[in-house]
Design a protein around this motif. Structure first.
Motif, PDB file in Angstrom:
ATOM      1  N   LEU A 143       0.828  -1.206   0.000  1.00  0.00           N
ATOM      2  CA  LEU A 143       0.000   0.000   0.000  1.00  0.00           C
ATOM      3  C   LEU A 143       0.860   1.253   0.000  1.00  0.00           C
ATOM      4  O   LEU A 143       0.556   2.232  -0.706  1.00  0.00           O
ATOM      5  N   MET A 144       1.937   1.249   0.768  1.00  0.00           N
ATOM      6  CA  MET A 144       2.816   2.419   0.819  1.00  0.00           C
ATOM      7  C   MET A 144       3.541   2.639  -0.509  1.00  0.00           C
ATOM      8  O   MET A 144       3.687   3.775  -0.967  1.00  0.00           O
ATOM      9  N   LEU A 145       3.980   1.574  -1.142  1.00  0.00           N
ATOM     10  CA  LEU A 145       4.643   1.716  -2.440  1.00  0.00           C
ATOM     11  C   LEU A 145       3.664   2.192  -3.509  1.00  0.00           C
ATOM     12  O   LEU A 145       4.029   2.980  -4.393  1.00  0.00           O
ATOM     13  N   LEU A 146       2.427   1.733  -3.419  1.00  0.00           N
ATOM     14  CA  LEU A 146       1.405   2.231  -4.342  1.00  0.00           C
ATOM     15  C   LEU A 146       1.149   3.718  -4.114  1.00  0.00           C
ATOM     16  O   LEU A 146       1.025   4.497  -5.069  1.00  0.00           O
ATOM     17  N   GLY A 147       1.083   4.120  -2.841  1.00  0.00           N
ATOM     18  CA  GLY A 147       0.923   5.537  -2.543  1.00  0.00           C
ATOM     19  C   GLY A 147       2.105   6.364  -3.015  1.00  0.00           C
ATOM     20  O   GLY A 147       1.949   7.507  -3.457  1.00  0.00           O
ATOM     21  N   HIS A 148       3.309   5.784  -2.915  1.00  0.00           N
ATOM     22  CA  HIS A 148       4.491   6.472  -3.418  1.00  0.00           C
ATOM     23  C   HIS A 148       4.366   6.754  -4.916  1.00  0.00           C
ATOM     24  O   HIS A 148       4.695   7.857  -5.379  1.00  0.00           O
ATOM     25  N   LEU A 149       3.878   5.786  -5.665  1.00  0.00           N
ATOM     26  CA  LEU A 149       3.706   5.973  -7.104  1.00  0.00           C
ATOM     27  C   LEU A 149       2.610   6.989  -7.412  1.00  0.00           C
ATOM     28  O   LEU A 149       2.701   7.740  -8.388  1.00  0.00           O
ATOM     29  N   ILE A 150       1.582   7.033  -6.585  1.00  0.00           N
ATOM     30  CA  ILE A 150       0.462   7.940  -6.848  1.00  0.00           C
ATOM     31  C   ILE A 150       0.843   9.392  -6.570  1.00  0.00           C
ATOM     32  O   ILE A 150       0.541  10.296  -7.367  1.00  0.00           O
ATOM     33  N   PHE A 151       1.521   9.639  -5.465  1.00  0.00           N
ATOM     34  CA  PHE A 151       1.814  11.014  -5.050  1.00  0.00           C
ATOM     35  C   PHE A 151       3.160  11.524  -5.569  1.00  0.00           C
ATOM     36  O   PHE A 151       3.529  12.665  -5.275  1.00  0.00           O
ATOM     37  N   PHE A 152       3.886  10.719  -6.325  1.00  0.00           N
ATOM     38  CA  PHE A 152       5.193  11.148  -6.806  1.00  0.00           C
ATOM     39  C   PHE A 152       5.054  12.308  -7.792  1.00  0.00           C
ATOM     40  O   PHE A 152       4.072  12.415  -8.526  1.00  0.00           O
ATOM     41  N   ASP A 153       6.052  13.178  -7.797  1.00  0.00           N
ATOM     42  CA  ASP A 153       6.048  14.337  -8.677  1.00  0.00           C
ATOM     43  C   ASP A 153       6.592  13.937 -10.049  1.00  0.00           C
ATOM     44  O   ASP A 153       7.799  13.853 -10.255  1.00  0.00           O
ATOM     45  N   TYR A 154       5.674  13.697 -10.981  1.00  0.00           N
ATOM     46  CA  TYR A 154       6.073  13.338 -12.339  1.00  0.00           C
ATOM     47  C   TYR A 154       6.230  14.557 -13.244  1.00  0.00           C
ATOM     48  O   TYR A 154       6.464  14.410 -14.440  1.00  0.00           O
ATOM     49  N   GLY A 155       6.079  15.742 -12.693  1.00  0.00           N
ATOM     50  CA  GLY A 155       6.173  16.964 -13.474  1.00  0.00           C
ATOM     51  C   GLY A 155       4.835  17.616 -13.742  1.00  0.00           C
ATOM     52  O   GLY A 155       4.783  18.666 -14.394  1.00  0.00           O
ATOM     53  N   ALA A 156       3.752  17.035 -13.252  1.00  0.00           N
ATOM     54  CA  ALA A 156       2.421  17.603 -13.466  1.00  0.00           C
ATOM     55  C   ALA A 156       2.081  18.579 -12.346  1.00  0.00           C
ATOM     56  O   ALA A 156       2.427  18.358 -11.183  1.00  0.00           O
ATOM     57  N   ASN A 157       1.410  19.641 -12.702  1.00  0.00           N
ATOM     58  CA  ASN A 157       0.987  20.651 -11.730  1.00  0.00           C
ATOM     59  C   ASN A 157      -0.412  20.286 -11.237  1.00  0.00           C
ATOM     60  O   ASN A 157      -1.428  20.756 -11.765  1.00  0.00           O
ATOM     61  N   ALA A 158      -0.448  19.411 -10.230  1.00  0.00           N
ATOM     62  CA  ALA A 158      -1.726  18.920  -9.713  1.00  0.00           C
ATOM     63  C   ALA A 158      -1.700  18.930  -8.192  1.00  0.00           C
ATOM     64  O   ALA A 158      -0.641  18.879  -7.564  1.00  0.00           O
ATOM     65  N   ALA A 159      -2.912  18.999  -7.608  1.00  0.00           N
ATOM     66  CA  ALA A 159      -3.008  19.072  -6.155  1.00  0.00           C
ATOM     67  C   ALA A 159      -2.591  17.776  -5.485  1.00  0.00           C
ATOM     68  O   ALA A 159      -2.176  17.781  -4.320  1.00  0.00           O
TER      69      ALA A 159
END
Length: 285
Positions: A143-159
């Motif tokens: 679950l934590m690794l999945l959250g890491h992938l979700i909240f990672f900064d891929y360069g998109a300007n999103a909340a």
């Protein structure tokens, strides 16, 4: 003649509009036009993070089964960190270091403090989750690794983007998995390796992406191939599925995005909400 105003009486109902009303209709005013090559290039950040998580989990599995010693992993991580440190400065000729005011001595001190702190608390990290079942540890780590992938900064300007939250979730997952390794030394090396994979490696990739795009693409491809080769030693089916996932993200999803852009039909006109473009800061004084 009808006028589009509400402050004058007119011999028309309030919902009346004439034919001139639709003359101001505009479609897709703010729509972005994407190029396939550019979208594929930007998808490399997602591929990088997926491969980072894959390599981290495989490294933990190798250590858990005894195929990889902590001394060997620590030596390999140390050499790769030194090479990455030199490459990080060589990409921009040290301009980033001069701008930030950081010295090599300060970086060395930070590294030594982190290593000493982690090594001193490695026995605590090893016994921190002994009262929790192994299945729960695995579920929390996933679950934590999945959250890491979700909240990672891929360069998109999103909340939803939060680099701090993403890194903390990855480190928490590494602590959980390290607690299931045989000795405290294994836990120390695992947490240190997680810091390299989830904190230092993305910084180097961002620098390569900004300065040398071709080198960034080459490193991304080589890293993906290395992750697939390592996964194939554990599960051939998993390697095929993971390769399919990477191809879908880097090739199929950009194609779908380009095709869906042709179906975009946003309309703009006099019915849009009014936008105050005048500077009203003087009224706040």
């Amino acid at each position: 003649r009808w006028q589009k105003v509400l402050y004058e009486r007119q011999p028309f109902p309030d919902n009346y509009v004439d034919q001139r009303f639709l003359e101001e209709l505009r479609k897709n005013v703010h729509a972005r036009q994407y190029r396939y090559q550019a979208v594929v290039f930007q998808s490399g950040a997602v591929v990088q993070q997926l491969c980072s998580v894959c390599v981290f989990v495989l490294t933990w599995w190798y250590m858990d089964t005894g195929l990889l010693s902590p001394q060997g992993l620590f030596a390999a991580a140390l050499v790769s960190s030194l090479l990455g440190y030199v490459l990080f400065d060589a990409v921009d000729g040290g301009a980033g270091r001069w701008a930030s005011g950081r010295t090599r001595w300060a970086d060395l001190k930070s590294t030594l403090v982190f290593a000493a702190f982690t090594y001193g608390f490695s026995p605590v990290l090893k016994t921190l989750t002994e009262s929790i079942s192994t299945d729960t540890i695995y579920a929390m780590s996933a679950l934590m690794l999945l959250g890491h992938l979700i909240f990672f900064d891929y360069g998109a300007n999103a909340a939803i983007v939060s680099s701090t939250l993403s890194l903390n979730m990855a480190i928490f997952a590494s602590v959980c998995l390290a607690s299931r390794l045989p000795r405290a030394l294994h836990a120390f090396v695992m947490v240190t390796f997680a810091m390299q994979m989830f904190a230092l490696w993305p910084m180097l990739q961002q620098k390569l992406k900004a300065r040398t795009p071709r080198c960034y693409v080459a490193v991304t491809v080589l890293f993906a191939l290395a992750a697939l080769a390592a996964l194939a030693t554990v599960s051939s089916v998993g390697a095929v599925l993971f390769a399919s996932l990477l191809l879908a993200i880097s090739c199929l999803c950009p194609y779908c995005l380009i095709r869906l852009q042709l179906l975009k039909d946003n309309i703009h006109g006099p019915w849009d909400e009014a936008e105050i473009k005048e500077d009203l800061s003087r009224f706040l004084m």
